[in-house]
Design a protein around this motif. Sequence first.
Motif, PDB file in Angstrom:
ATOM      1  N   THR A  42     104.336  58.817  66.541  1.00  0.00           N
ATOM      2  CA  THR A  42     103.259  59.621  67.122  1.00  0.00           C
ATOM      3  C   THR A  42     103.193  60.955  66.386  1.00  0.00           C
ATOM      4  N   ILE A  43     101.988  61.446  66.139  1.00  0.00           N
ATOM      5  CA  ILE A  43     101.816  62.694  65.395  1.00  0.00           C
ATOM      6  C   ILE A  43     101.001  63.716  66.176  1.00  0.00           C
ATOM      7  N   SER A  44     100.795  63.464  67.471  1.00  0.00           N
ATOM      8  CA  SER A  44     100.122  64.452  68.316  1.00  0.00           C
ATOM      9  C   SER A  44     100.510  64.201  69.764  1.00  0.00           C
ATOM     10  N   TRP A  45     100.322  65.223  70.590  1.00  0.00           N
ATOM     11  CA  TRP A  45     100.496  65.057  72.028  1.00  0.00           C
ATOM     12  C   TRP A  45      99.291  64.319  72.586  1.00  0.00           C
ATOM     13  N   PRO A  46      99.453  63.566  73.666  1.00  0.00           N
ATOM     14  CA  PRO A  46      98.271  62.961  74.305  1.00  0.00           C
ATOM     15  C   PRO A  46      97.314  64.044  74.786  1.00  0.00           C
ATOM     16  N   LYS A  47      96.044  63.801  74.631  1.00  0.00           N
ATOM     17  CA  LYS A  47      95.013  64.748  75.042  1.00  0.00           C
ATOM     18  C   LYS A  47      93.924  64.017  75.811  1.00  0.00           C
ATOM     19  N   ALA A  48      93.602  64.526  76.989  1.00  0.00           N
ATOM     20  CA  ALA A  48      92.534  63.927  77.801  1.00  0.00           C
ATOM     21  C   ALA A  48      91.186  64.387  77.246  1.00  0.00           C
ATOM     22  N   ALA A  49      90.754  63.730  76.169  1.00  0.00           N
ATOM     23  CA  ALA A  49      89.578  64.182  75.431  1.00  0.00           C
ATOM     24  C   ALA A  49      88.273  63.591  75.960  1.00  0.00           C
ATOM     25  N   TYR A  50      88.353  62.621  76.856  1.00  0.00           N
ATOM     26  CA  TYR A  50      87.145  61.961  77.342  1.00  0.00           C
ATOM     27  C   TYR A  50      86.758  62.487  78.715  1.00  0.00           C
ATOM     28  N   PRO A  51      85.467  62.473  79.053  1.00  0.00           N
ATOM     29  CA  PRO A  51      85.025  62.993  80.350  1.00  0.00           C
ATOM     30  C   PRO A  51      85.689  62.260  81.514  1.00  0.00           C
ATOM     31  N   ARG A  52      85.995  63.008  82.558  1.00  0.00           N
ATOM     32  CA  ARG A  52      86.611  62.406  83.740  1.00  0.00           C
ATOM     33  C   ARG A  52      85.627  61.517  84.481  1.00  0.00           C
ATOM     34  N   GLU A  53      84.367  61.928  84.535  1.00  0.00           N
ATOM     35  CA  GLU A  53      83.352  61.182  85.269  1.00  0.00           C
ATOM     36  C   GLU A  53      82.390  60.496  84.298  1.00  0.00           C
ATOM     37  N   PHE A  54      81.931  59.328  84.668  1.00  0.00           N
ATOM     38  CA  PHE A  54      81.012  58.568  83.837  1.00  0.00           C
ATOM     39  C   PHE A  54      79.629  59.200  83.860  1.00  0.00           C
ATOM     40  N   ASP A  55      79.037  59.380  82.678  1.00  0.00           N
ATOM     41  CA  ASP A  55      77.686  59.911  82.522  1.00  0.00           C
ATOM     42  C   ASP A  55      76.857  58.847  81.815  1.00  0.00           C
ATOM     43  N   GLN A  56      75.957  58.215  82.567  1.00  0.00           N
ATOM     44  CA  GLN A  56      75.177  57.119  82.002  1.00  0.00           C
ATOM     45  C   GLN A  56      74.326  57.566  80.819  1.00  0.00           C
ATOM     46  N   LEU A  57      73.616  58.687  80.967  1.00  0.00           N
ATOM     47  CA  LEU A  57      72.728  59.138  79.903  1.00  0.00           C
ATOM     48  C   LEU A  57      73.510  59.533  78.656  1.00  0.00           C
ATOM     49  N   ALA A  58      74.666  60.175  78.828  1.00  0.00           N
ATOM     50  CA  ALA A  58      75.482  60.554  77.669  1.00  0.00           C
ATOM     51  C   ALA A  58      75.971  59.329  76.919  1.00  0.00           C
ATOM     52  N   HIS A  59      76.260  58.239  77.640  1.00  0.00           N
ATOM     53  CA  HIS A  59      76.746  57.019  76.993  1.00  0.00           C
ATOM     54  C   HIS A  59      75.646  56.304  76.217  1.00  0.00           C
ATOM     55  N   PHE A  60      74.389  56.606  76.476  1.00  0.00           N
ATOM     56  CA  PHE A  60      73.325  56.056  75.641  1.00  0.00           C
ATOM     57  C   PHE A  60      73.430  56.584  74.210  1.00  0.00           C
ATOM     58  N   GLU A  61      73.994  57.770  74.066  1.00  0.00           N
ATOM     59  CA  GLU A  61      74.102  58.387  72.752  1.00  0.00           C
ATOM     60  C   GLU A  61      75.368  57.955  72.015  1.00  0.00           C
ATOM     61  N   VAL A  62      76.498  57.961  72.728  1.00  0.00           N
ATOM     62  CA  VAL A  62      77.780  57.623  72.092  1.00  0.00           C
ATOM     63  C   VAL A  62      78.728  57.115  73.177  1.00  0.00           C
ATOM     64  N   ASN A  63      79.719  56.331  72.779  1.00  0.00           N
ATOM     65  CA  ASN A  63      80.675  55.771  73.733  1.00  0.00           C
ATOM     66  C   ASN A  63      81.790  56.780  74.011  1.00  0.00           C
ATOM     67  N   TYR A  64      81.865  57.244  75.246  1.00  0.00           N
ATOM     68  CA  TYR A  64      82.900  58.193  75.657  1.00  0.00           C
ATOM     69  C   TYR A  64      84.015  57.518  76.447  1.00  0.00           C
ATOM     70  N   SER A  65      84.112  56.196  76.372  1.00  0.00           N
ATOM     71  CA  SER A  65      85.056  55.488  77.234  1.00  0.00           C
ATOM     72  C   SER A  65      85.775  54.389  76.458  1.00  0.00           C
ATOM     73  N   PRO A  66      87.042  54.600  76.086  1.00  0.00           N
ATOM     74  CA  PRO A  66      87.801  53.531  75.415  1.00  0.00           C
ATOM     75  C   PRO A  66      87.849  52.270  76.269  1.00  0.00           C
ATOM     76  N   PHE A  67      88.059  51.151  75.603  1.00  0.00           N
ATOM     77  CA  PHE A  67      87.946  49.843  76.253  1.00  0.00           C
ATOM     78  C   PHE A  67      88.854  49.714  77.462  1.00  0.00           C
ATOM     79  N   MET A  68      90.120  50.177  77.328  1.00  0.00           N
ATOM     80  CA  MET A  68      91.064  49.937  78.422  1.00  0.00           C
ATOM     81  C   MET A  68      90.791  50.815  79.643  1.00  0.00           C
ATOM     82  N   SER A  69      89.802  51.694  79.565  1.00  0.00           N
ATOM     83  CA  SER A  69      89.450  52.491  80.737  1.00  0.00           C
ATOM     84  C   SER A  69      88.588  51.709  81.725  1.00  0.00           C
TER      85      SER A  69
END
Length: 363
Positions: A194-221
């Motif tokens: 590992t070369i970095s500390w874990p970072k909660a880089a993704y939004p806590r709450e799902f935003d439907q409109l934001a996800h139309f632009e880019v995927n903010y949710s890794p598969f295992m979420s």
Amino acid sequence: MPSTVSEAVATVRTSSISGLVDHLLSEPAIDPRLASALHAVQEAIAEPVADGPFLSVLLRTQGRRLEPIKDALLCLAGQTSQDFEVIVIDHDSDPVGAAAVRKIIASQPASFGGRIRILEVKGGNRARPLNAGIHAATGRYIAVFDDDDLLFGNWVAEFERVAETSSGRLLRGVVAVQNVAPEKWPQAQEGFRTISWPKAAYPREFDQLAHFEVNYSPFMSWAFPRSLFVTYGLEFDEDLTVCEDWDMILRGSTMCGVDDVNALTAIYRRWEGGASSYTDHSKDSWAWSEARVWEKLDGSTLVLPSGSVTDVRWLLAGRGARNELNALVHSPAWRLARPLRGFVRAVRYGRALAGKARRRVRW
């Protein structure tokens, strides 16, 4: 906590399509023929009772990273809730890698290893093993967990907790990201660090409109309701070279809706160096897949969640403000005032220098 059974039922959130049908049926002047058809739809899309476990975990592997898959299985064995099955999908592993994966699975404790099945899938893109997995799954929900990521012990339990008040909706947890790099371990063993500390880089709450632009949710979420596949008939798009997860997230979320887990449940490992989806596929491949996802979505009819009108109005207002600013910057008046703006900046800069000089004198 609800005090009665009726209150508990009332708190259950249903899918977007179910909500749309309920809304149509609430119209007092609805045609009785349409009402009868909609009641039949209600029965057809009711969440089926699963005889199997709560969750089916699809674990994709190509037998390339053996140490990470040991970690992945350890994460599953250590879950606080064990109400799940594991389907390891061996996709195009070479004979050496396939044998190594089977040896690792055979080494698991009987209480855990007895719930692991292996599927062999040959050919196709990243979506083909997923479609094989959903057809083999028996759980009420289906989740995808690649062999090089990590789960916290609450992953299954948190999905279960939210599913108690969710019927036919997608479940989404919070995932951190951590950078890792391959390296040689002793005896020339293929390892990583590992070369970095874990970072909660993704939004806590799902935003439907934001996800139309880019995927903010890794598969295992995600945990997908099995009804998404067995009732609505969705499958992963096997023409996509990448973005197969984003495509299903968008199609599933607009059809069924999303409930947030609001708990950190996993770590997405981002590899620097070595093979990954970012190195195995060209920029053109990524661009084509993204364009296909947008094109498919643009050609469909969408059901948006409550509050979307407010969000859209806010976005349109922001676009209007940007257009007004752009018009101002390119207007004749703005160009004519350029010397004045330069003079004002010079005065401000001079004042700042004078202030620094005064502070030095005081010292």
